[in-house]
Scaffold this motif. Structure first.
Motif, PDB file in Angstrom:
ATOM      1  N   UNK A  25      10.461  -2.487  16.476  1.00  0.00           N
ATOM      2  CA  UNK A  25      11.289  -3.197  15.497  1.00  0.00           C
ATOM      3  C   UNK A  25      10.615  -3.464  14.169  1.00  0.00           C
ATOM      4  N   UNK A  26       9.449  -2.842  13.916  1.00  0.00           N
ATOM      5  CA  UNK A  26       8.783  -3.096  12.635  1.00  0.00           C
ATOM      6  C   UNK A  26       9.493  -2.379  11.485  1.00  0.00           C
ATOM      7  N   UNK A  27       9.287  -2.891  10.294  1.00  0.00           N
ATOM      8  CA  UNK A  27       9.823  -2.281   9.072  1.00  0.00           C
ATOM      9  C   UNK A  27       8.846  -1.176   8.664  1.00  0.00           C
ATOM     10  N   UNK A  28       9.249   0.084   8.826  1.00  0.00           N
ATOM     11  CA  UNK A  28       8.334   1.208   8.635  1.00  0.00           C
ATOM     12  C   UNK A  28       8.836   2.120   7.522  1.00  0.00           C
ATOM     13  N   UNK A  29       7.919   2.539   6.657  1.00  0.00           N
ATOM     14  CA  UNK A  29       8.253   3.535   5.636  1.00  0.00           C
ATOM     15  C   UNK A  29       7.274   4.694   5.770  1.00  0.00           C
ATOM     16  N   UNK A  30       7.807   5.891   5.876  1.00  0.00           N
ATOM     17  CA  UNK A  30       6.965   7.087   5.996  1.00  0.00           C
ATOM     18  C   UNK A  30       6.619   7.608   4.603  1.00  0.00           C
ATOM     19  N   UNK A  31       5.337   7.913   4.401  1.00  0.00           N
ATOM     20  CA  UNK A  31       4.917   8.529   3.136  1.00  0.00           C
ATOM     21  C   UNK A  31       4.040   9.745   3.437  1.00  0.00           C
ATOM     22  N   UNK A  32       4.006  10.702   2.509  1.00  0.00           N
ATOM     23  CA  UNK A  32       3.049  11.800   2.638  1.00  0.00           C
ATOM     24  C   UNK A  32       1.664  11.232   2.300  1.00  0.00           C
ATOM     25  N   UNK A  33       0.624  11.855   2.824  1.00  0.00           N
ATOM     26  CA  UNK A  33      -0.727  11.313   2.657  1.00  0.00           C
ATOM     27  C   UNK A  33      -1.056  11.062   1.172  1.00  0.00           C
ATOM     28  N   UNK A  34      -0.657  12.004   0.327  1.00  0.00           N
ATOM     29  CA  UNK A  34      -0.999  11.915  -1.091  1.00  0.00           C
ATOM     30  C   UNK A  34      -0.223  10.848  -1.847  1.00  0.00           C
ATOM     31  N   UNK A  35       0.688  10.153  -1.201  1.00  0.00           N
ATOM     32  CA  UNK A  35       1.490   9.124  -1.873  1.00  0.00           C
ATOM     33  C   UNK A  35       0.875   7.729  -1.753  1.00  0.00           C
ATOM     34  N   UNK A  36      -0.166   7.605  -0.919  1.00  0.00           N
ATOM     35  CA  UNK A  36      -0.703   6.272  -0.618  1.00  0.00           C
ATOM     36  C   UNK A  36      -1.160   5.548  -1.891  1.00  0.00           C
ATOM     37  N   UNK A  37      -1.834   6.265  -2.791  1.00  0.00           N
ATOM     38  CA  UNK A  37      -2.348   5.601  -3.992  1.00  0.00           C
ATOM     39  C   UNK A  37      -1.199   5.074  -4.852  1.00  0.00           C
ATOM     40  N   UNK A  38      -0.109   5.813  -4.913  1.00  0.00           N
ATOM     41  CA  UNK A  38       1.037   5.354  -5.718  1.00  0.00           C
ATOM     42  C   UNK A  38       1.668   4.109  -5.108  1.00  0.00           C
ATOM     43  N   UNK A  39       1.707   4.062  -3.791  1.00  0.00           N
ATOM     44  CA  UNK A  39       2.256   2.883  -3.108  1.00  0.00           C
ATOM     45  C   UNK A  39       1.355   1.669  -3.369  1.00  0.00           C
ATOM     46  N   UNK A  40       0.050   1.923  -3.396  1.00  0.00           N
ATOM     47  CA  UNK A  40      -0.897   0.837  -3.706  1.00  0.00           C
ATOM     48  C   UNK A  40      -0.705   0.359  -5.148  1.00  0.00           C
ATOM     49  N   UNK A  41      -0.568   1.316  -6.059  1.00  0.00           N
ATOM     50  CA  UNK A  41      -0.413   0.951  -7.477  1.00  0.00           C
ATOM     51  C   UNK A  41       0.819   0.088  -7.693  1.00  0.00           C
ATOM     52  N   UNK A  42       1.843   0.290  -6.891  1.00  0.00           N
ATOM     53  CA  UNK A  42       3.064  -0.508  -7.018  1.00  0.00           C
ATOM     54  C   UNK A  42       2.876  -1.938  -6.526  1.00  0.00           C
ATOM     55  N   UNK A  43       1.734  -2.205  -5.891  1.00  0.00           N
ATOM     56  CA  UNK A  43       1.485  -3.570  -5.414  1.00  0.00           C
ATOM     57  C   UNK A  43       2.120  -3.853  -4.065  1.00  0.00           C
ATOM     58  N   UNK A  44       2.442  -2.795  -3.338  1.00  0.00           N
ATOM     59  CA  UNK A  44       3.140  -2.982  -2.054  1.00  0.00           C
ATOM     60  C   UNK A  44       2.192  -3.131  -0.864  1.00  0.00           C
ATOM     61  N   UNK A  45       0.894  -3.010  -1.122  1.00  0.00           N
ATOM     62  CA  UNK A  45      -0.053  -2.967   0.008  1.00  0.00           C
ATOM     63  C   UNK A  45      -1.066  -4.105  -0.067  1.00  0.00           C
ATOM     64  N   UNK A  46      -1.142  -4.896   1.001  1.00  0.00           N
ATOM     65  CA  UNK A  46      -2.127  -5.995   1.058  1.00  0.00           C
ATOM     66  C   UNK A  46      -3.391  -5.562   1.781  1.00  0.00           C
ATOM     67  N   UNK A  47      -3.270  -4.591   2.683  1.00  0.00           N
ATOM     68  CA  UNK A  47      -4.449  -4.167   3.450  1.00  0.00           C
ATOM     69  C   UNK A  47      -4.200  -2.801   4.078  1.00  0.00           C
ATOM     70  N   UNK A  48      -5.299  -2.083   4.305  1.00  0.00           N
ATOM     71  CA  UNK A  48      -5.239  -0.811   5.031  1.00  0.00           C
ATOM     72  C   UNK A  48      -5.888  -1.031   6.397  1.00  0.00           C
ATOM     73  N   UNK A  49      -5.210  -0.577   7.437  1.00  0.00           N
ATOM     74  CA  UNK A  49      -5.763  -0.649   8.797  1.00  0.00           C
ATOM     75  C   UNK A  49      -5.764   0.754   9.386  1.00  0.00           C
ATOM     76  N   UNK A  50      -6.946   1.239   9.756  1.00  0.00           N
ATOM     77  CA  UNK A  50      -6.987   2.521  10.470  1.00  0.00           C
ATOM     78  C   UNK A  50      -7.831   2.379  11.737  1.00  0.00           C
ATOM     79  N   UNK A  51      -7.704   3.357  12.610  1.00  0.00           N
ATOM     80  CA  UNK A  51      -8.578   3.414  13.777  1.00  0.00           C
ATOM     81  C   UNK A  51      -9.822   4.188  13.421  1.00  0.00           C
TER      82      UNK A  51
END
Ligand code: MRU
Length: 357
Positions: free
Chosen positions: A216-242
């Protein structure tokens, strides 16, 4: 309650204790199929082809695989047994090189056999079954603790990015990077999660998206190369990876594309967290430069998932499955024993010296 992908064990032993049961992750999300594997080449192949994948899940699958190998060794003489068992473990260990959980689990199984040897081969086999089950149960407990520590770093409404699949499908339950997301979801945090699709094998698009949407999470799919643009928009508070292997200095290998994510996070001042059970920390590997990076077939880049080949014939292809993120780019490493901060050489050594609570 309706069954979802989260209702099934990623890895299990069947009721008779005679087969390894896995979800065939190469078929997801379009088809749900479970495989029942009994032969060692089948188990090797399932790991190599990523039918079962993700560092902790590979470790659990290998532990059950080693038990099944032990079960089939027909001798009462321990030395004969031990020789055949080591050969079987070495064989499974050759299936993939980067995730240290594979060799960690197999080494643990070999130590368990050795510890029980004075009681005879039948007792050794029983002990190996118990050890494999313990590895799986500990993985569940570990992921839950990583989730609690991870959640302590977050606030309701946060936007998060994750890469590849460090979810339940990569572990025995909860996942590592996804564990704070699941716990937050249960507690009303309403996270917004951006999933990198994760070229070339699409673990993000196929697996992480399925898992998180099932919860039930709110999920948005992006291509790998879009991550920086999503960050620039101010939509990201943290990155979590394994991650697949953490070196003693904190350098961490994870799915290819993690390093650019960490570099972009640093550029935008966003915290970059690696979630790692202590079984993923390899004190014998001093720095990231010492981590063997798996290279995979060119076809994964040029034709897999496409109706027809999408690359010019005969083009050279470089297809490393993992990259190494420098310790200096990692804000914290979240383990089941606590949150590690720089200087990692010291904090990792301290935590690895401690007994697990
Ligand atoms: O090639 P894969 O799909 O096995 O790669 C998996 C990853 O890179 C995961 O992030 C990692 O194993 C951590 S899983 C908790």
């Amino acid at each position: 309650m309706e069954k979802t992908i989260l209702s099934y064990d990623t890895v299990a032993l069947d009721e008779a204790g005679a087969a390894l049961v896995i979800i065939d992750q190469t078929k997801l999300p379009n088809e749900f199929a479970q495989l029942r594997l009994t032969e060692q080449p089948e188990i090797w192949d399932a790991i190599y082809r990523l039918k079962v994948r993700g560092a902790p899940a590979i470790g659990v699958a290998a532990a059950y695989g080693a038990y099944l190998a032990a079960r089939a060794i027909d001798t009462d003489d321990y030395e004969t047994f031990a020789g055949a068992f080591k050969k079987a473990c070495d064989y499974l260990n050759s299936s993939r090189p980067t995730a240290v959980n594979l060799s960690w689990a197999l080494a643990r199984m070999m130590r368990a056999a050795e510890a029980e040897k004075s009681h005879g081969v039948a007792a050794v086999k029983a002990r190996l079954l118990a050890e494999a089950r313990a590895i799986q149960q500990e993985d569940i407990d570990t992921c839950r603790k990583i989730g609690e520590y991870g959640l302590s770093l977050l606030s309701p409404g946060d936007g998060l990015i994750t890469h590849c699949n460090a979810g339940q499908l990569a572990t025995s339950r909860y996942g590592t990077a996804t564990a704070p997301m699941y716990l937050g979801q249960e507690r009303g945090y309403r996270f917004r999660v951006f999933c990198d699709e994760t070229r070339p094998l699409l673990q993000g698009a196929r697996l992480t998206v399925s898992e998180l949407m099932s919860a039930g999470l709110d999920v948005t799919l992006i291509c790998d190369g879009m991550a920086a643009s999503v960050m620039r928009k101010g939509w990201v508070s943290a990155v979590f990876t394994g991650c697949d292997r953490v070196a003693a200095n904190g350098d961490a290998a994870n799915k290819i594309g993690t390093l650019p994510l960490a570099i972009a996070a640093r550029h935008f001042g966003i915290p970059f967290y690696i979630c790692a059970p202590t079984s993923t920390i390899d004190m014998a590997t001093l720095t990231g430069a010492d981590i063997e990076i798996e290279e995979r077939p060119a076809e994964e880049v040029t034709e897999m998932w496409y109706e027809k080949r999408m690359a010019v014939p005969d083009v050279k292809v470089f297809n490393p499955a993992f990259d190494v993120t420098d310790a200096g780019l990692i804000t914290a490493i979240i383990t089941e024993r606590g949150i590690l901060r720089p200087p990692y050489t010291e904090t990792i050594a301290t935590i690895m010296g401690k007994e697990q609570d």
